[in-house]
Design an enzyme around this catalytic site. Structure first.
Site: not given
Length: 262
Positions: A40, A66-67, A159, A163
């Site tokens: 995370d 951190d993606v 967002y 998605k």
């Protein structure tokens, strides 16, 4: 009843696992025998989740990841392999959602870019780094977390677009990875009771009638679906989108309410 052996000996990396759905996924896969790296961006949250799993006698470590940063993602994959052996399962839970501004034309570039970078491109980074290891394990599986926002208008432009993009990425990556022995699937939750809804019980109560099954979701509902798709029970499933939303997108409850007669 939980199968405590489905992931026995499996090395598992879960992103966004500090809390909410990610934490529930980490617990479910660990309960089923997986050795889980809880990653995370918020390291204290990841450590709290991993510590809780270890207190239950389960195998888990925590790592900051951190993606949005390729180096951080590659380090998380390398850490999983070093700690637990060949990577078998990647679960992409990390996401970011910026509240919409009142007028679409006032939406700042920075907010749009950040939501897409973490929610969609972040999954791309994780899959890219993990895929060679998943292929090498001989039983690799990727499960990403989508949202009903990607299926219908629930607000949050960036967002929702991110998605929706995950569904396409799931299909194209599944086609690429199938011949290499790795499966790729997507779970699409409806409203789930997480910390994002903290202090908003009235809102959750207001949403309940929209769900044909009479309640909003719990993180464990989503974790169960992830565990299925990541397991050998789904050995002939790839490229699919599994909607786990209590019937929200299948049943137009507003229509039924409007036309109901005494």
């Amino acid at each position: 009843m939980t199968d405590h052996t489905r992931f026995a000996g499996h090395a598992v990396l879960v992103t966004g696992a500090g809390r909410g759905i990610g934490a529930a996924v980490a617990r479910r896969l660990a309960e089923e025998g997986g050795r889980v790296l809880v990653s995370d961006r918020d390291l204290p949250e990841a450590e709290r989740t991993a510590s809780g799993l270890r207190q239950l006698g389960l195998t888990a470590e925590a790592l900051a990841c951190d993606v949005a940063d390729r180096t951080s993602v590659e380090a998380a994959v390398a850490h999983t392999v070093a700690a637990f052996g060949p990577l078998d399962v990647l679960v992409n839970c990390a996401a970011h959602c910026t509240p919409d501004v009142p007028l679409f034309e006032d939406d700042p570039d920075e907010a749009w870019a950040r939501d897409l970078d973490i929610t969609l491109t972040g999954v791309h980074r994780c899959c890219r780094a993990a895929l060679p290891h998943l292929v090498a394990s001989g039983r690799g599986a990727i499960v990403s977390i989508g949202s009903v926002n990607g299926l219908q208008d629930c607000g949050n432009h960036a967002y929702s677009a991110a998605k929706a993009g995950l569904a396409s990425l799931t299909r194209t990556l599944a086609g690429h990875a199938a011949a290499r022995g790795c499966r790729v699937n997507l779970v699409v939750p409806g409203t789930v009771r997480t910390s994002a809804w903290e202090g908003r019980d009235d809102d959750l109560d207001a949403l309940r009638p929209l769900y044909p099954l009479g309640r909003v979701g719990e993180p464990e509902d989503i974790a169960a679906a992830v565990a299925f798709l990541a397991s050998r029970d789904a050995a002939w499933i790839t490229g699919t989108t599994l909607v786990v939303d209590g019937g929200l997108t299948a049943v137009n409850t507003g229509f039924h309410t409007a036309v109901r007669h005494p």
